[in-house]
Design an enzyme around this catalytic site. Structure first.
Site, PDB file in Angstrom:
ATOM      1  N   GLU A  52      29.520  37.765 -38.533  1.00 52.96           N
ATOM      2  CA  GLU A  52      29.456  39.182 -38.162  1.00 52.96           C
ATOM      3  C   GLU A  52      29.518  39.396 -36.649  1.00 52.96           C
ATOM      4  OE1 GLU A  52      27.521  37.691 -40.350  1.00 52.96           O
ATOM      5  OE2 GLU A  52      27.466  38.858 -42.204  1.00 52.96           O
ATOM      6  N   PHE A 114      15.080  41.397 -50.685  1.00 52.79           N
ATOM      7  CA  PHE A 114      16.045  40.360 -50.312  1.00 52.79           C
ATOM      8  C   PHE A 114      17.084  40.932 -49.347  1.00 52.79           C
ATOM      9  CE2 PHE A 114      20.118  38.154 -51.208  1.00 52.79           C
ATOM     10  CZ  PHE A 114      19.782  36.942 -50.606  1.00 52.79           C
ATOM     11  N   GLN A 115      17.330  40.215 -48.288  1.00 55.69           N
ATOM     12  CA  GLN A 115      18.259  40.636 -47.233  1.00 55.69           C
ATOM     13  C   GLN A 115      17.913  42.010 -46.667  1.00 55.69           C
ATOM     14  OE1 GLN A 115      22.364  39.885 -48.511  1.00 55.69           O
ATOM     15  NE2 GLN A 115      22.187  37.843 -47.633  1.00 55.69           N
ATOM     16  N   LYS A 164      22.180  50.994 -50.327  1.00 55.48           N
ATOM     17  CA  LYS A 164      23.137  50.782 -51.411  1.00 55.48           C
ATOM     18  C   LYS A 164      23.144  51.925 -52.421  1.00 55.48           C
ATOM     19  CE  LYS A 164      24.895  47.067 -54.313  1.00 55.48           C
ATOM     20  NZ  LYS A 164      24.672  45.691 -54.816  1.00 55.48           N
ATOM     21  N   MET A 484      29.268  26.878 -15.094  1.00 59.46           N
ATOM     22  CA  MET A 484      28.473  27.731 -14.218  1.00 59.46           C
ATOM     23  C   MET A 484      27.014  27.260 -14.188  1.00 59.46           C
ATOM     24  SD  MET A 484      28.956  30.095 -12.077  1.00 59.46           S
ATOM     25  CE  MET A 484      30.211  31.344 -12.279  1.00 59.46           C
TER      26      MET A 484
END
Lengths: 590, 182
Positions: A52, A114-115, A164, A484
């Site tokens: 993502e 969940f999630q 949802k 760097m």
């Protein structure tokens, strides 16, 4: 026209009504209804990323190279948390992104489902605004509002969190309407007040040592702002420098261009900033990479600051003339007022100022010791520039030495051609951003100038590039170090290279081939031109492993906590000088 | 320890400007999460919150009004106002201290327990401060007191010796003097 439909249908309808053509995303449980709608339509093209974080950077690249809003769709929980770095990156660099996140059903919110995660809570400080939609009848309005907020005023990322059950629920869809006029509280000021503009133009006209200092705000304002800037700069005859984010707004080939300023900016730009008597800042925010030591920053100048965001004014540096407005409108007004003035600027003073600047230029601050044996990273970028400058090319970068060298050695003539993570400094930005850029410009040459460490941070997106046949070219300046970090360890920590050497780098050629892309490698200066040409001509995505000198440093450099006239220059630096230049106090700064 | 460097962007709070205490009024959309948005902005950027009160003030328009008392240098206070002003649900921010000496009031509930001489003294002083008794037994009072913060501080300080048990304060509600609204 109002219509009845499900929440998931509304999402697609709202995206198409907003003119969205490309959507970067990754499916998951909490966004399945939306993905089901995506499957049944052809107006919005979904690009499946591999993580993502890559989706948000791809959307950023898409947005920066087109001026449009980048759109992201991810699932709840880890989908949303993976997007956080990209959102923060977009916030710091003012990139318009709309990120839609799935959420667990409303009745489960707060239950540690969940999630589940508190997406609006987590993303509140890293977005311009965010919404949790708990009623399907609000969804269409919120989506349109999200686009309006993302792209208007100072652009930025927004999140719409959609549970949802809301995606399944049926409600009333409303079109975009005229939200610009209708928004109840957010109406950024675009046109500046005339009296302060007049005072600013008067100050410009009486300047003896003027300097334009422009930033990403000019680019965000649209191509017209860059055109107006060019006109104003040429009309006034003033020198111009810009921040990392502002490169391309003014053509680098022009004689009034001094190069980038700041920590790794050119000697002439920084010395001009130190010595100017009138500074005209347009769309830059006095970042600490620019100012160095604040109380020694451009000490004698009258400061004009044009910004669309009032909170950028007087944040780091106290300015004399704050001009709140959009760069396009302000530049239009400035041009008009400048042309209306009868008296011209002080020609003799300007001549002396340019003479001084030419002396600084003669210092040739970007010079480096060339080599016939190993490829110097600066040389690699010079050759890359020479071989691509007449092409339709877009450049993205990762973060580190290669990024600064790219800013120094690649010359940008047009806005929206340069995509880099400036504010947040996100390693792993460049490859997904190149993918987003290539999608927007399928026929153009898109090059990600990368480092060997940064590229590994989002290397999985190679798979995306291959799947969608996006011929991005990844040009890795491979020195086997986090360059760097190593440079700072050399300068500040007595050459103790703690964890900055990468012991087991992959074979980038084989890695490319494993993904189904083309792998190339070059380690001899004499072979470089041909190899770069092969890379450009290659039809598919390429990983180009350019083996460069491993211990090269990026100069010039203003050490943290130092003033612009205390820069370290590459050819003059000895270890004793470095030790002297960076005191104990500088070491605590980043 | 060497002294901290001054004049770097990292040590702006080391500026020598004297901190000032200002009262801000903020009109916002009363939407879910707006309190945490405002509080999060202030804490995230390291600004002080001396007092924060909020309640819906215009029900039909769904508008809430925050009163925030904050301390900072003039440059920081300007930032606080500008940062608040650019938030999407924020309609207006007014620095009441800049506008003029604002009207500021606070309400406190003060519980005092005791018997005998101390109890009588507490009640007598409450009358002087125009605090009213809203709960009582033979061994305690709960006083309700309204006024400027300094008056409440003084009342609490006196009650400390007279059996003070606990205090609950609302924080400051404020508005500008004169006939104009914010």
């Amino acid at each position: 026209m109002a219509r009845t439909m499900t929440g998931a249908e509304m999402v697609i309808k709202a995206l198409t009504d907003q003119g969205v053509e490309v959507l970067f995303g990754y499916p998951g449980g909490a966004v399945l209804p939306i993905y089901d709608e995506i499957y049944q339509q052809e107006k919005v093209r979904h690009i499946l990323v591999r993580q993502e974080g890559g989706a948000v950077h791809a959307a950023e690249g898409y947005a920066r190279s087109t001026g449009k809003v980048g759109v992201v769709l991810v699932t709840s929980g880890p989908g949303a948390t993976n997007a956080v770095t990209g959102l923060t990156d977009a916030l710091m660099d003012s990139i318009p992104v709309v990120c839609l996140t799935g959420q667990v059903p409303t009745h489960l919110i707060g239950n540690d489902a969940f999630q589940e995660c508190d997406t609006v809570g987590i993303t509140r400080p890293c977005t311009k605004h965010n919404w949790l939609v708990k009623n399907v009848d609000d969804l269409a309005r919120v989506l349109h509002e999200a686009f309006y907020i993302a792209k208007s005023g100072r652009p930025g990322p927004v999140v719409v969190d959609i549970p949802k059950d809301i995606q399944f629920a049926t409600g009333t869809y409303v079109g975009p309407g005229d939200i610009q006029i209708a928004h109840k509280s957010y109406r950024p000021k675009l046109k500046a007040d005339q009296p302060v503009l007049q005072r600013a133009v008067d100050a410009m006209a009486s300047a003896k040592r003027p300097l334009f200092y422009t930033g990403g705000g000019v680019i965000n304002s649209g191509p017209k702002a860059s055109q107006l800037l060019r006109e104003l700069v040429r009309l006034t005859g003033f020198p111009i420098t810009s921040t990392l984010m502002g490169l391309g707004a003014y053509p680098a080939s022009d004689k009034q261009w001094l190069g980038m300023l700041g920590m790794h900016g050119t000697y002439e730009a920084n010395m001009a900033m130190h010595g100017c008597d009138v500074m005209i800042n347009i769309g830059a925010r006095f970042d600490d990479r620019i100012t160095g030591r604040i109380d020694a920053f451009s000490p004698g100048s009258t400061k004009i600051h044009v910004d669309i965001d009032p909170s950028s004014i007087n944040k780091n540096v106290k300015v004399d003339m704050p001009v709140v407005g959009d760069a396009t409108y302000v530049l239009e007004d400035m041009l008009r007022l400048w042309k209306a003035r009868g008296t011209g600027p002080d020609k003799a003073a300007h001549k002396a100022w340019w003479k001084q600047i030419d002396q600084w230029r003669a210092r040739d601050c970007l010079a480096y010791k060339s080599s016939g044996e190993v490829i110097m990273p600066q040389y690699a970028l010079q050759r890359l520039h020479e071989l691509t400058k007449n092409k339709d090319v877009y450049i993205t970068t990762e973060v580190g030495q290669h990024q600064m060298w790219a800013a120094q050695f690649l010359k940008f003539e047009e806005p929206n051609r340069w995509m880099t993570s400036g504010g947040l400094g996100t390693m792993g930005y460049g490859l997904p951003a190149a993918i987003g850029t290539q999608l927007a410009h399928p026929k153009s040459l898109v090059i990600d100038v990368a480092g060997d460490a940064s590229i590994l941070m989002n290397i999985q997106e190679m798979s995306t590039a291959v799947q969608y046949r996006l011929p991005v070219k990844i040009f890795i300046l491979n020195n086997q170090y986090m360059g760097m970090v190593r440079q700072w360890q050399q300068l500040l920590h007595g050459n103790r290279y703690s964890e900055s050497y990468t012991e087991s780098l992959p074979d980038f050629v084989k890695l490319a081939e494993a993904y189904g892309a083309i792998g190339m490698k070059c380690d001899k200066p004499a072979d470089l031109d041909d190899a770069i040409k092969d890379m450009i001509d290659a039809k598919g995505p390429v990983i180009f492993d350019c083996r460069v000198a491993s211990l090269a440093n990026c100069f010039p450099m203003i050490p943290s906590g130092k003033a612009h006239n205390e820069m370290l220059l590459g050819d003059a630096v000895s270890e004793a000088e470095i030790e002297k230049a960076i005191g104990t106090e500088g070491k605590v700064l980043v | 320890m060497s002294e901290k460097p001054t004049g770097s962007a990292y040590f702006l709070e080391e500026r020598k400007d004297a901190p000032e205490r200002h009262t801000l009024s903020i009109l916002v959309d009363n939407e879910p999460g707006v309190l945490s948005r405002i509080a999060g902005l202030l804490s995230g950027r390291g600004y002080n919150i001396d007092s924060l009160t909020v309640s819906e003030t215009e029900h039909e328009k769904h508008l809430s009004r925050f009163t925030i008392v904050t301390t900072g240098t003039p440059m920081v206070l300007e930032q606080v106002k500008n940062q608040l002003e650019r938030m999407v649900p924020v309609h207006r921010v007014v620095d009441l201290t800049v506008v003029g000496e604002p009207l500021e009031r606070e309400l406190a509930l003060v519980k005092v327990a005791g018997t005998g001489e101390k109890r009588i003294e507490a009640l007598r002083l409450a009358e002087i401060f125009r605090a009213s008794v809203i709960d009582a037994s033979t061994s305690h009072f709960v006083f309700e007191i309204t006024g400027r913060s300094s008056k409440i501080e003084q009342f609490i300080a006196i009650m400390r010796d007279l059996g003070l048990v606990e205090i609950s304060r609302t924080g400051i509600a404020a508005m500008a003097r004169g006939g104009q609204g914010m």
